[in-house]
Design an enzyme around this catalytic site. Sequence first.
Site, PDB file in Angstrom:
ATOM      1  N   HIS A 222      17.234 -60.321 -18.788  1.00 16.99           N
ATOM      2  CA  HIS A 222      17.931 -59.033 -18.816  1.00 16.99           C
ATOM      3  C   HIS A 222      19.448 -59.245 -18.724  1.00 16.99           C
ATOM      4  CE1 HIS A 222      13.887 -57.746 -17.580  1.00 16.99           C
ATOM      5  NE2 HIS A 222      14.209 -56.559 -18.066  1.00 16.99           N
TER       6      HIS A 222
ATOM      7  N   ASP B 109      11.079 -57.784 -27.043  1.00  7.27           N
ATOM      8  CA  ASP B 109      11.507 -57.238 -25.757  1.00  7.27           C
ATOM      9  C   ASP B 109      12.731 -56.379 -26.054  1.00  7.27           C
ATOM     10  OD1 ASP B 109      11.597 -56.727 -23.059  1.00  7.27           O
ATOM     11  OD2 ASP B 109      11.573 -58.829 -22.449  1.00  7.27           O
TER      12      ASP B 109
END
Length: 530
Positions: free
Chosen positions: A201, A273
């Site tokens: 992330h 993702d």
Amino acid sequence: MLPVEKLSLPEKIGQLIIVRTTGYIFDHQIRYPAWEATQPQLKKWIEELNLGGVILLGGSCAEIAYRTQQLQTWAKTPLFIAADIEEGVGQRFSGASWFPPPMALAEIYNENPSLAIKYAEKMGEITALEALAIGINWILAPVTDINNNPDNPVINVRAFGDKLKTVEDLTSAFVRGCHNYPILTSAKHFPGHGDTATDSHLDLPIINHSLERLQSLELVAFERVIKEKVDSVMTAHLLVNALDSYNPATLSPKVLMDLLRKKMGFEGLIITDALIMGGVKKYASPEEIAVKALQAGADILLMPENPEIAIKSVIKAIDSGILSESRIDESYLRVTYAKQKLFGESVNSQSHSMSDIYSLEASQAVNEILAQSMSRGGNIPIQNASEGINLVVVEDLLNCEYLDRSSPAITIPQTRGYHRQVFDEYNLFSVQNTQQPLLLQVFLRGNPFRGRAGLTPESQKFYLKLFTENNLQGVVIYGSPYVKNWFLSHMPKSIPWVFSYGQMPIAQELALKFLFNLSGKFDIVKGDFL
């Protein structure tokens, strides 16, 4: 379902995009405005861009049931409605079943593999049923990574364990359970995010393992769920040098086409993702990312920074010959096939209701998994106190959905003489040098965006000092077995302790019942056990 030739090129590209939206009904409730569009913007995107779906976060089950119906009425083509519900629907949407993280099942598997497999299948079944009841049709689970790095800050307890056989058996069982219902599943994060110490992330993790190592460990778990007919595979934002030393896996034809499609024979949907994550966002511009992901073999672009920009970029790439329309048609046909599985001829063909939420069977399954995976030691039970301190340490005081003034972690110790204190782990110094009896409860686990997995150096110093004093009466750790192991290796063996993988209220109640040797059901109104 519309055939390929009935949609324009922009509409077909739109079907390959999933955007994030809030589960709350009103715009003023939006919690992440950088990622979640306003209602007018979202409605415009769905209607005009023919988006393939949305991913939801936040809200109660009742709100989500309304919200999913609303979203479907805006769509010309029925929507994928996805959610990261790795720990049950209640993990994201209040009111539904909230299971402990998947690693709790690995704890049970160590002692009783068949029981753990039964629970994993039941967890999948309950998650699927409750998801459909509120209009969610794509479960972005199971996490198929093997968490073989204790310092992994982002996978951690989200994995079904740190051993290959455990992860193989439990993820496969979860998929089987889900497939009792018409819902999509997703194995993530391919080709394996378990052995990293970087959160994708935030940045791009780099994996330097040999191809032989990957083929004997990380890839094996994905091969198993593919055989179990998992519907989709989610890519990882990783640089795996043995596979492609230049492109992150999400943008790598060598990883997605050569390995996943051709060598491993996966025929379902490949979903990226989130494309706004640092692990890929730092690698290329939003325009480049959308094109590169499709070139690599992805079918679904999850959370591009702006869907309008993504669609325009793909059209521009087709016009310039960088990408072919036939490549778009390949992915659109996979999307059409998946939606046919979900909807048949009608988006309203599913016949589930809110009465399916948190049934007695679901409640029993959650309780059994929590109890079976819990561990304890030291000189239990903890002693009552007249003027004791209940030191509750949480990672983030402003984002703590499992804890409030009526939570068992607060109310049960109060009945035993331990008064409320709640701190984040950076402010422990304010409770030093007290002579009062002290109960310590630590809520800590690996989570996205946290950037690390364990205790801070400052908190370790505080706890080490606490262990040398005589006022520590007991310890409860909620979340990370790696944090539990640190405590057990440093604190006196006589101190009573309990560990629970879960952090939700029912986990707190079960843990404290063990610690205080209590029985019965806690009555919030009465303030004690019945």
